[in-house]
Design an enzyme around this catalytic site. Structure first.
Site, PDB file in Angstrom:
ATOM      1  N   LEU A  61       0.815  -1.210   0.000  1.00 30.50           N
ATOM      2  CA  LEU A  61       0.000   0.000   0.000  1.00 30.50           C
ATOM      3  C   LEU A  61       0.853   1.266   0.000  1.00 30.50           C
ATOM      4  O   LEU A  61       0.320   2.358  -0.198  1.00 30.50           O
ATOM      5  CB  LEU A  61      -0.912   0.012   1.241  1.00 30.50           C
ATOM      6  CG  LEU A  61      -1.847  -1.194   1.396  1.00 30.50           C
ATOM      7  CD1 LEU A  61      -2.572  -1.127   2.737  1.00 30.50           C
ATOM      8  CD2 LEU A  61      -2.825  -1.274   0.244  1.00 30.50           C
ATOM      9  N   TYR A 115       3.081  10.829 -11.775  1.00 28.54           N
ATOM     10  CA  TYR A 115       2.459   9.885 -10.857  1.00 28.54           C
ATOM     11  C   TYR A 115       1.926   8.677 -11.620  1.00 28.54           C
ATOM     12  O   TYR A 115       2.211   7.527 -11.257  1.00 28.54           O
ATOM     13  CB  TYR A 115       1.331  10.575 -10.083  1.00 28.54           C
ATOM     14  CG  TYR A 115       0.578   9.650  -9.155  1.00 28.54           C
ATOM     15  CD1 TYR A 115       1.197   9.108  -8.032  1.00 28.54           C
ATOM     16  CD2 TYR A 115      -0.757   9.339  -9.383  1.00 28.54           C
ATOM     17  CE1 TYR A 115       0.509   8.266  -7.171  1.00 28.54           C
ATOM     18  CE2 TYR A 115      -1.456   8.503  -8.531  1.00 28.54           C
ATOM     19  CZ  TYR A 115      -0.815   7.970  -7.422  1.00 28.54           C
ATOM     20  OH  TYR A 115      -1.508   7.140  -6.574  1.00 28.54           O
ATOM     21  N   LYS A 119       3.090   4.648 -11.289  1.00 27.91           N
ATOM     22  CA  LYS A 119       2.178   3.578 -10.898  1.00 27.91           C
ATOM     23  C   LYS A 119       2.099   2.508 -11.992  1.00 27.91           C
ATOM     24  O   LYS A 119       2.056   1.316 -11.692  1.00 27.91           O
ATOM     25  CB  LYS A 119       0.778   4.139 -10.592  1.00 27.91           C
ATOM     26  CG  LYS A 119       0.749   5.043  -9.368  1.00 27.91           C
ATOM     27  CD  LYS A 119       1.313   4.385  -8.119  1.00 27.91           C
ATOM     28  CE  LYS A 119       0.246   3.835  -7.239  1.00 27.91           C
ATOM     29  NZ  LYS A 119       0.772   3.278  -5.972  1.00 27.91           N
TER      30      LYS A 119
END
Length: 155
Positions: A61, A115, A119
């Site tokens: 996470l 970002y 990811k």
């Protein structure tokens, strides 16, 4: 990518002090026969190989979503994921045992920004791990999330 169960498991949770991590730990602590280990911001990354070798599953996470410097996206979102994937692959090579991996990604992985690219690269690392080792892996692309312990006006 396969289905996983968290009962009777030793689970490593990265980002356990973050918004999603705190909520996830509350739920994990409600389950019987689950042993939880955490990896937090500031912990020594060189310990991950040893930590991974002692668990059945990793719920990843940890992530960077609003850094002062865009380089942190790559370092944390992609780099930490790659270190985890290598630790899981190393555990498989040395013992033949799979360590299930759950990655919290983002719908931003479809966008061409720092970002999103970080990811997406993390997702590629996880998919490569699964393809090369047969390791059970799941990727969740989360939309904007909110709830208990969320920073006001953050998401």
């Amino acid at each position: 990518m396969s289905r996983m169960s968290f009962s009777n498991r030793r689970i490593l949770v990265t980002g356990a002090n973050g918004f999603i991590g705190k909520n996830f730990l509350v739920r994990l602590n409600e389950l019987p026969n689950v042993s939880i280990t955490t990896f937090l911001r500031g912990d020594d990354i060189t310990l991950l190989t040893e930590m991974v070798a002692q668990v059945d599953a990793v719920v990843h996470l940890a992530g960077e979503n609003r850094p002062a410097d865009d380089a942190a996206f790559s370092r944390v979102n992609t780099g930490l994921t790659m270190v985890l994937c290598e630790a899981i692959a190393q555990a498989f090579r040395s013992t033949g045992r799979h360590v299930s991996l759950v990655l919290a990604s983002s719908t931003q992985a479809e966008r061409d920004n720092s970002y999103g690219r970080s990811k997406l690269a993390a997702e590629v690392a996880v998919k490569t791990l699964a393809e090369e080792t047969g390791n059970p892996c799941v990727i969740f692309r989360l939309p904007g999330v909110f709830g208990k312990w969320c920073k006001p006006n953050y998401n």
